[in-house]
Design a protein around this motif. Structure first.
Motif, PDB file in Angstrom:
ATOM      1  N   LYS A 167      -5.038   1.802 -13.094  1.00 32.45           N
ATOM      2  CA  LYS A 167      -3.707   1.568 -13.662  1.00 32.45           C
ATOM      3  C   LYS A 167      -3.393   0.076 -13.711  1.00 32.45           C
ATOM      4  O   LYS A 167      -2.859  -0.427 -14.703  1.00 32.45           O
ATOM      5  CB  LYS A 167      -2.640   2.293 -12.836  1.00 32.45           C
ATOM      6  CG  LYS A 167      -2.635   3.790 -12.989  1.00 32.45           C
ATOM      7  CD  LYS A 167      -1.572   4.419 -12.098  1.00 32.45           C
ATOM      8  CE  LYS A 167      -1.669   5.929 -12.079  1.00 32.45           C
ATOM      9  NZ  LYS A 167      -0.711   6.516 -11.145  1.00 32.45           N
ATOM     10  N   GLN A 168      -3.720  -0.616 -12.616  1.00 34.39           N
ATOM     11  CA  GLN A 168      -3.460  -2.063 -12.570  1.00 34.39           C
ATOM     12  C   GLN A 168      -4.248  -2.786 -13.652  1.00 34.39           C
ATOM     13  O   GLN A 168      -3.720  -3.659 -14.340  1.00 34.39           O
ATOM     14  CB  GLN A 168      -3.819  -2.622 -11.194  1.00 34.39           C
ATOM     15  CG  GLN A 168      -2.863  -2.209 -10.102  1.00 34.39           C
ATOM     16  CD  GLN A 168      -3.311  -2.713  -8.735  1.00 34.39           C
ATOM     17  OE1 GLN A 168      -4.283  -3.448  -8.609  1.00 34.39           O
ATOM     18  NE2 GLN A 168      -2.600  -2.300  -7.689  1.00 34.39           N
ATOM     19  N   LEU A 169      -5.519  -2.406 -13.800  1.00 34.24           N
ATOM     20  CA  LEU A 169      -6.353  -3.055 -14.813  1.00 34.24           C
ATOM     21  C   LEU A 169      -5.830  -2.771 -16.216  1.00 34.24           C
ATOM     22  O   LEU A 169      -5.837  -3.656 -17.078  1.00 34.24           O
ATOM     23  CB  LEU A 169      -7.807  -2.595 -14.684  1.00 34.24           C
ATOM     24  CG  LEU A 169      -8.555  -3.159 -13.485  1.00 34.24           C
ATOM     25  CD1 LEU A 169      -9.955  -2.553 -13.387  1.00 34.24           C
ATOM     26  CD2 LEU A 169      -8.661  -4.664 -13.557  1.00 34.24           C
ATOM     27  N   THR A 170      -5.369  -1.541 -16.435  1.00 36.08           N
ATOM     28  CA  THR A 170      -4.813  -1.192 -17.737  1.00 36.08           C
ATOM     29  C   THR A 170      -3.582  -2.048 -18.010  1.00 36.08           C
ATOM     30  O   THR A 170      -3.415  -2.585 -19.109  1.00 36.08           O
ATOM     31  CB  THR A 170      -4.459   0.312 -17.783  1.00 36.08           C
ATOM     32  OG1 THR A 170      -5.652   1.064 -17.561  1.00 36.08           O
ATOM     33  CG2 THR A 170      -3.861   0.700 -19.109  1.00 36.08           C
ATOM     34  N   GLY A 171      -2.728  -2.200 -16.998  1.00 36.82           N
ATOM     35  CA  GLY A 171      -1.533  -3.044 -17.140  1.00 36.82           C
ATOM     36  C   GLY A 171      -1.909  -4.490 -17.387  1.00 36.82           C
ATOM     37  O   GLY A 171      -1.314  -5.164 -18.237  1.00 36.82           O
ATOM     38  N   GLN A 172      -2.902  -4.972 -16.654  1.00 33.74           N
ATOM     39  CA  GLN A 172      -3.339  -6.357 -16.837  1.00 33.74           C
ATOM     40  C   GLN A 172      -3.948  -6.553 -18.223  1.00 33.74           C
ATOM     41  O   GLN A 172      -3.741  -7.586 -18.859  1.00 33.74           O
ATOM     42  CB  GLN A 172      -4.345  -6.745 -15.751  1.00 33.74           C
ATOM     43  CG  GLN A 172      -3.714  -6.885 -14.389  1.00 33.74           C
ATOM     44  CD  GLN A 172      -4.735  -7.123 -13.289  1.00 33.74           C
ATOM     45  OE1 GLN A 172      -5.937  -7.107 -13.526  1.00 33.74           O
ATOM     46  NE2 GLN A 172      -4.258  -7.322 -12.070  1.00 33.74           N
ATOM     47  N   GLN A 173      -4.690  -5.551 -18.699  1.00 35.83           N
ATOM     48  CA  GLN A 173      -5.291  -5.654 -20.035  1.00 35.83           C
ATOM     49  C   GLN A 173      -4.200  -5.700 -21.096  1.00 35.83           C
ATOM     50  O   GLN A 173      -4.273  -6.482 -22.036  1.00 35.83           O
ATOM     51  CB  GLN A 173      -6.229  -4.459 -20.298  1.00 35.83           C
ATOM     52  CG  GLN A 173      -6.938  -4.527 -21.639  1.00 35.83           C
ATOM     53  CD  GLN A 173      -7.879  -5.705 -21.744  1.00 35.83           C
ATOM     54  OE1 GLN A 173      -8.653  -5.964 -20.838  1.00 35.83           O
ATOM     55  NE2 GLN A 173      -7.832  -6.442 -22.845  1.00 35.83           N
ATOM     56  N   ALA A 174      -3.159  -4.880 -20.928  1.00 34.43           N
ATOM     57  CA  ALA A 174      -2.048  -4.882 -21.884  1.00 34.43           C
ATOM     58  C   ALA A 174      -1.351  -6.241 -21.874  1.00 34.43           C
ATOM     59  O   ALA A 174      -1.038  -6.800 -22.939  1.00 34.43           O
ATOM     60  CB  ALA A 174      -1.061  -3.763 -21.546  1.00 34.43           C
ATOM     61  N   ALA A 175      -1.116  -6.790 -20.682  1.00 34.46           N
ATOM     62  CA  ALA A 175      -0.472  -8.107 -20.574  1.00 34.46           C
ATOM     63  C   ALA A 175      -1.362  -9.177 -21.208  1.00 34.46           C
ATOM     64  O   ALA A 175      -0.868 -10.063 -21.918  1.00 34.46           O
ATOM     65  CB  ALA A 175      -0.206  -8.437 -19.102  1.00 34.46           C
ATOM     66  N   HIS A 176      -2.651  -9.082 -20.965  1.00 33.22           N
ATOM     67  CA  HIS A 176      -3.600 -10.037 -21.555  1.00 33.22           C
ATOM     68  C   HIS A 176      -3.568  -9.941 -23.081  1.00 33.22           C
ATOM     69  O   HIS A 176      -3.537 -10.961 -23.773  1.00 33.22           O
ATOM     70  CB  HIS A 176      -5.011  -9.755 -21.031  1.00 33.22           C
ATOM     71  CG  HIS A 176      -6.065 -10.600 -21.662  1.00 33.22           C
ATOM     72  ND1 HIS A 176      -6.816 -10.165 -22.716  1.00 33.22           N
ATOM     73  CD2 HIS A 176      -6.475 -11.865 -21.402  1.00 33.22           C
ATOM     74  CE1 HIS A 176      -7.649 -11.125 -23.083  1.00 33.22           C
ATOM     75  NE2 HIS A 176      -7.474 -12.168 -22.295  1.00 33.22           N
ATOM     76  N   ASP A 177      -3.566  -8.719 -23.599  1.00 32.53           N
ATOM     77  CA  ASP A 177      -3.532  -8.524 -25.053  1.00 32.53           C
ATOM     78  C   ASP A 177      -2.259  -9.114 -25.656  1.00 32.53           C
ATOM     79  O   ASP A 177      -2.309  -9.760 -26.708  1.00 32.53           O
ATOM     80  CB  ASP A 177      -3.637  -7.033 -25.402  1.00 32.53           C
ATOM     81  CG  ASP A 177      -5.011  -6.460 -25.078  1.00 32.53           C
ATOM     82  OD1 ASP A 177      -5.955  -7.250 -24.834  1.00 32.53           O
ATOM     83  OD2 ASP A 177      -5.148  -5.225 -25.059  1.00 32.53           O
ATOM     84  N   LYS A 178      -1.128  -8.919 -24.962  1.00 31.94           N
ATOM     85  CA  LYS A 178       0.139  -9.491 -25.450  1.00 31.94           C
ATOM     86  C   LYS A 178       0.068 -11.009 -25.447  1.00 31.94           C
ATOM     87  O   LYS A 178       0.532 -11.671 -26.379  1.00 31.94           O
ATOM     88  CB  LYS A 178       1.307  -9.026 -24.578  1.00 31.94           C
ATOM     89  CG  LYS A 178       1.740  -7.606 -24.838  1.00 31.94           C
ATOM     90  CD  LYS A 178       2.932  -7.228 -23.966  1.00 31.94           C
ATOM     91  CE  LYS A 178       3.328  -5.783 -24.158  1.00 31.94           C
ATOM     92  NZ  LYS A 178       4.456  -5.423 -23.302  1.00 31.94           N
ATOM     93  N   ALA A 179      -0.502 -11.575 -24.381  1.00 35.06           N
ATOM     94  CA  ALA A 179      -0.611 -13.036 -24.280  1.00 35.06           C
ATOM     95  C   ALA A 179      -1.502 -13.585 -25.385  1.00 35.06           C
ATOM     96  O   ALA A 179      -1.185 -14.615 -26.000  1.00 35.06           O
ATOM     97  CB  ALA A 179      -1.158 -13.426 -22.908  1.00 35.06           C
ATOM     98  N   VAL A 180      -2.595 -12.901 -25.666  1.00 33.50           N
ATOM     99  CA  VAL A 180      -3.500 -13.340 -26.734  1.00 33.50           C
ATOM    100  C   VAL A 180      -2.790 -13.279 -28.078  1.00 33.50           C
ATOM    101  O   VAL A 180      -2.890 -14.212 -28.891  1.00 33.50           O
ATOM    102  CB  VAL A 180      -4.793 -12.485 -26.747  1.00 33.50           C
ATOM    103  CG1 VAL A 180      -5.593 -12.710 -28.019  1.00 33.50           C
ATOM    104  CG2 VAL A 180      -5.644 -12.809 -25.523  1.00 33.50           C
ATOM    105  N   THR A 181      -2.034 -12.216 -28.316  1.00 31.54           N
ATOM    106  CA  THR A 181      -1.296 -12.082 -29.577  1.00 31.54           C
ATOM    107  C   THR A 181      -0.264 -13.191 -29.705  1.00 31.54           C
ATOM    108  O   THR A 181      -0.138 -13.815 -30.772  1.00 31.54           O
ATOM    109  CB  THR A 181      -0.610 -10.696 -29.643  1.00 31.54           C
ATOM    110  OG1 THR A 181      -1.624  -9.690 -29.564  1.00 31.54           O
ATOM    111  CG2 THR A 181       0.173 -10.519 -30.915  1.00 31.54           C
ATOM    112  N   ALA A 182       0.464 -13.463 -28.616  1.00 32.26           N
ATOM    113  CA  ALA A 182       1.466 -14.530 -28.636  1.00 32.26           C
ATOM    114  C   ALA A 182       0.795 -15.881 -28.887  1.00 32.26           C
ATOM    115  O   ALA A 182       1.300 -16.708 -29.664  1.00 32.26           O
ATOM    116  CB  ALA A 182       2.239 -14.548 -27.323  1.00 32.26           C
ATOM    117  N   HIS A 183      -0.342 -16.106 -28.261  1.00 29.61           N
ATOM    118  CA  HIS A 183      -1.083 -17.362 -28.449  1.00 29.61           C
ATOM    119  C   HIS A 183      -1.524 -17.497 -29.910  1.00 29.61           C
ATOM    120  O   HIS A 183      -1.383 -18.569 -30.513  1.00 29.61           O
ATOM    121  CB  HIS A 183      -2.310 -17.387 -27.523  1.00 29.61           C
ATOM    122  CG  HIS A 183      -3.177 -18.579 -27.720  1.00 29.61           C
ATOM    123  ND1 HIS A 183      -4.283 -18.550 -28.528  1.00 29.61           N
ATOM    124  CD2 HIS A 183      -3.089 -19.841 -27.229  1.00 29.61           C
ATOM    125  CE1 HIS A 183      -4.843 -19.751 -28.527  1.00 29.61           C
ATOM    126  NE2 HIS A 183      -4.152 -20.541 -27.751  1.00 29.61           N
TER     127      HIS A 183
END
Length: 121
Positions: A61-77
């Motif tokens: 679950k933590q990794l899934t959450g971290q992956q989602a946060a990472h994906d959002k950060a990449v999109t924002a970047h």
């Protein structure tokens, strides 16, 4: 005499049966102890496995959450880079227009200077 012999054999047989019963009872008791110990070990291992499974699921679950946060950060970047590219392109285009205008002004001034120089001479 035969009766005495048979009585002796019967007594020996009874003793042997009693010994065998004692040995078998002891063996069964020992086996029961081992089975009980194995059951306890199995329960302990099962409990440990259940706890480990819970930890793995939580990490998932933590990794899934971290992956989602990472994906959002990449999109924002990516969006920020695209905006920056547009701003920089616009700034470069505006600078090019100014440079071209300055070049034309310089050519005009140079032409005027040459004409003035010709008049002076």
């Amino acid at each position: 005499a035969l009766e005495e012999q048979l009585t002796g054999q019967l007594a020996a047989h009874d003793k042997a049966v009693t010994k065998l019963e004692a040995v078998l009872t002891s063996a069964v008791d020992a086996a029961n102890v081992k089975v009980t110990s194995a059951e306890h070990s199995l329960l302990s291992v099962s409990k440990d496995a259940a706890e480990a499974k819970g930890r793995v699921l939580e990490l998932g679950k933590q990794l899934t959450g971290q992956q989602a946060a990472h994906d959002k950060a990449v999109t924002a970047h990516d969006k920020a880079v695209t905006k920056l590219e547009a701003v920089l392109t616009s700034a470069v285009d505006a600078a090019n227009v100014k440079v071209t205008s300055a070049e034309h002004s310089l050519l005009s001034v140079s032409k005027d200077a040459a004409e003035a120089k010709g008049r002076v001479l």
